[in-house]
Design a protein around this motif. Structure first.
Motif, short mmCIF file in Angstrom:
data_model
loop_
_atom_site.label_atom_id
_atom_site.label_comp_id
_atom_site.label_asym_id
_atom_site.label_seq_id
_atom_site.Cartn_x
_atom_site.Cartn_y
_atom_site.Cartn_z
N GLU A 7 0.82 -1.22 0.00
CA GLU A 7 0.00 0.00 0.00
C GLU A 7 0.86 1.27 0.00
O GLU A 7 0.51 2.27 -0.63
CB GLU A 7 -0.91 -0.02 1.23
CG GLU A 7 -1.94 1.05 1.25
CD GLU A 7 -3.26 0.63 0.67
OE1 GLU A 7 -4.06 1.52 0.38
OE2 GLU A 7 -3.51 -0.58 0.51
N SER A 8 2.00 1.21 0.68
CA SER A 8 2.89 2.38 0.75
C SER A 8 3.52 2.70 -0.60
O SER A 8 4.11 3.77 -0.77
CB SER A 8 3.98 2.15 1.79
OG SER A 8 4.79 1.04 1.41
N GLN A 9 3.39 1.80 -1.58
CA GLN A 9 3.97 1.99 -2.91
C GLN A 9 2.89 2.27 -3.96
O GLN A 9 3.10 2.05 -5.15
CB GLN A 9 4.80 0.76 -3.29
CG GLN A 9 6.01 0.60 -2.41
CD GLN A 9 6.73 -0.71 -2.60
OE1 GLN A 9 7.31 -1.21 -1.66
NE2 GLN A 9 6.68 -1.31 -3.77
N ILE A 10 1.77 2.80 -3.50
CA ILE A 10 0.67 3.14 -4.40
C ILE A 10 0.33 4.61 -4.19
O ILE A 10 0.10 5.04 -3.06
CB ILE A 10 -0.56 2.25 -4.14
CG1 ILE A 10 -0.20 0.78 -4.38
CG2 ILE A 10 -1.72 2.68 -5.04
CD1 ILE A 10 -1.29 -0.20 -3.98
N SER A 11 0.34 5.37 -5.28
CA SER A 11 0.00 6.79 -5.20
C SER A 11 -0.64 7.24 -6.50
O SER A 11 -0.78 6.46 -7.43
CB SER A 11 1.26 7.61 -4.91
OG SER A 11 2.05 7.72 -6.08
N ASP A 12 -0.97 8.50 -6.55
CA ASP A 12 -1.49 9.13 -7.77
C ASP A 12 -0.53 10.18 -8.29
O ASP A 12 -0.91 11.08 -9.01
CB ASP A 12 -2.85 9.79 -7.48
CG ASP A 12 -4.02 8.93 -7.89
OD1 ASP A 12 -3.83 8.01 -8.68
OD2 ASP A 12 -5.13 9.21 -7.42
N LYS A 13 0.75 10.06 -7.93
CA LYS A 13 1.71 11.13 -8.23
C LYS A 13 1.88 11.40 -9.72
O LYS A 13 2.27 12.50 -10.10
CB LYS A 13 3.06 10.85 -7.57
CG LYS A 13 3.91 9.81 -8.26
CD LYS A 13 5.27 9.69 -7.61
CE LYS A 13 6.18 8.81 -8.45
NZ LYS A 13 7.53 8.75 -7.90
N ALA A 14 1.58 10.45 -10.58
CA ALA A 14 1.73 10.66 -12.03
C ALA A 14 0.39 10.69 -12.75
O ALA A 14 0.35 10.68 -13.98
CB ALA A 14 2.62 9.57 -12.62
N ASN A 15 -0.71 10.76 -12.03
CA ASN A 15 -2.04 10.72 -12.64
C ASN A 15 -2.25 11.94 -13.53
O ASN A 15 -2.22 13.07 -13.06
CB ASN A 15 -3.11 10.66 -11.54
CG ASN A 15 -4.48 10.39 -12.10
OD1 ASN A 15 -4.86 10.86 -13.15
ND2 ASN A 15 -5.24 9.59 -11.37
N ILE A 16 -2.45 11.71 -14.81
CA ILE A 16 -2.59 12.80 -15.77
C ILE A 16 -3.86 13.60 -15.54
O ILE A 16 -3.95 14.75 -15.95
CB ILE A 16 -2.52 12.31 -17.24
CG1 ILE A 16 -3.59 11.26 -17.51
CG2 ILE A 16 -1.13 11.82 -17.55
CD1 ILE A 16 -3.63 10.78 -18.95
N ASN A 17 -4.85 13.03 -14.88
CA ASN A 17 -6.07 13.78 -14.59
C ASN A 17 -5.87 14.78 -13.45
O ASN A 17 -6.69 15.66 -13.26
CB ASN A 17 -7.22 12.83 -14.23
CG ASN A 17 -7.68 12.05 -15.44
OD1 ASN A 17 -7.57 12.50 -16.57
ND2 ASN A 17 -8.18 10.86 -15.21
N LEU A 18 -4.79 14.63 -12.71
CA LEU A 18 -4.49 15.54 -11.61
C LEU A 18 -3.40 16.53 -11.98
O LEU A 18 -3.05 17.40 -11.20
CB LEU A 18 -4.05 14.74 -10.36
CG LEU A 18 -5.06 13.70 -9.87
CD1 LEU A 18 -4.48 12.93 -8.69
CD2 LEU A 18 -6.38 14.34 -9.50
N ASP A 19 -2.85 16.40 -13.19
CA ASP A 19 -1.76 17.25 -13.67
C ASP A 19 -2.27 18.68 -13.82
O ASP A 19 -3.29 18.91 -14.46
CB ASP A 19 -1.25 16.71 -15.00
CG ASP A 19 0.09 17.26 -15.40
OD1 ASP A 19 0.60 18.14 -14.70
OD2 ASP A 19 0.62 16.80 -16.42
N GLU A 20 -1.57 19.62 -13.26
CA GLU A 20 -1.98 21.02 -13.29
C GLU A 20 -1.48 21.77 -14.52
O GLU A 20 -1.75 22.94 -14.67
CB GLU A 20 -1.49 21.72 -12.02
CG GLU A 20 -2.12 21.17 -10.76
CD GLU A 20 -3.63 21.41 -10.69
OE1 GLU A 20 -4.09 22.49 -11.11
OE2 GLU A 20 -4.34 20.51 -10.22
#
Length: 114
Positions: A100-113
Motif C-alpha cells: 500500500e505504501s507503494q501506491i500513489s497518484d503522483k503521475a495521474n494525468i487527470n491531476l496534472d496542473e
C-alpha cells in the motif's frame, strides 16, 4: 490540462508514453517481466503511480484497469489488466500484493496542473 483526456485505455496509454512511461511488461510464472529487458519483478519491486478503471461501453461487466508503474530498476511503463469476472486472477493478485505504501497518484494525468 483537460480533465477528460480520453475515453479509452489506448488514449491514456499514448499520453503516458509521451510522459516517458514506455516500458512494456508481461506476466509469467507469478512474476512481472520487462519486455525489452531481462528484469524480473516481484510486487515489492513496483510502485503504482496512477491507475485508471474502465467499463465496457456495451457490457458494464467488461472492465479493465490500467496501471502506470515504476520499477526499482528504473523502468517506467503501463500494464493493462482485465478487471472483474473475466480477469486473470493470478495477475490481479500480483498487483493486489503491491505494498500500500507503494501506491500513489503522483503521475495521474487527470491531476496534472499543466
Amino acid at each position: 490540462m483537460d480533465n477528460e483526456f480520453a475515453k479509452h485505455e489506448k488514449d491514456y496509454m499514448k499520453t503516458y508514453e509521451e510522459k516517458g512511461y514506455t516500458a512494456g511488461f508481461h506476466f509469467k510464472e507469478g512474476k512481472l517481466l520487462g519486455n525489452d529487458s531481462s528484469n524480473v519483478y516481484e510486487p515489492a519491486d513496483l510502485t503504482i503511480v496512477a491507475e485508471h478503471r474502465y467499463e465496457g461501453m456495451s457490457d458494464p461487466s467488461d472492465m479493465s484497469i490500467l496501471y502506470i508503474i515504476e520499477t526499482n530498476k528504473g523502468e517506467k511503463g503501463t500494464m493493462l489488466l482485465g478487471f472483474g469476472p473475466n480477469s486473470d486472477l493470478e495477475l490481479s493478485e500480483f498487483f493486489n500484493s503491491i505494498p500500500e505504501s507503494q501506491i500513489s497518484d503522483k503521475a495521474n494525468i487527470n491531476l496534472d496542473e499543466n
